[in-house]
Design a protein around this motif. Sequence first.
Motif: not given
Length: 210
Positions: A120-132
């Motif tokens: 997440s520090k490199v690039k904003e996470l996709p929605i599913l990864e943020r939930k995970l």
Amino acid sequence: MSDTTIKFGINQRVVYPSQGVGIIKEIKERPFKDKTLTYYVIYLEVSDMTVMIPVERCDELGVRPIVTREEAEAALEMMGQEFEPVTSDWKLRYQMNLDLLKKGTVTDIASIVRCLYHRSKVKELPILERKLYDSAKKLLEDEIALAIEKTPKEVEGIIHSKLEPLGIIRNEKASVSDDDDYDDDDEEFLDDDNNEEDDGDDDDDGDDDE
């Protein structure tokens, strides 16, 4: 009771990796098809939900006791250690981390949090990864808090202190060309697999008070 081995006792805290930390409120039998199954009735505070897990499926579903203080502290230390970044392909990375969540050891869960925090520090996470990430982080905080006798908020601070120094180093090394090639529409391909995560005999019922 049936001949199924009872590993956990009433009022014991357990981890159900796909759902959270819970407490066993009851052990009961219920007819299923042509046999009688023994179930753990587990209350999950994080979702204010009660689930019934067949005793014979606990290993398959990853249900386990809370780790010891030593195991919890080892997991915290691991989070501050250098590691090899996983693939920049978010779909593959998501599936790898989802598999780790299903295995559900405290080290597996800590690995998910460490991986996705730094990603997440490199690039904003996709929605599913943020939930995970949010699910794994909450599960980790709750379990470690019980293991080392601190509040989840205190553990959250400890986890952040372990991750951030390494995060600073990784930010300096991050390449601008490192790209997930991510499209929100791509998440559809994972919906079915994600929804089938807990499919089985377990009877999730928030109003089951029999």
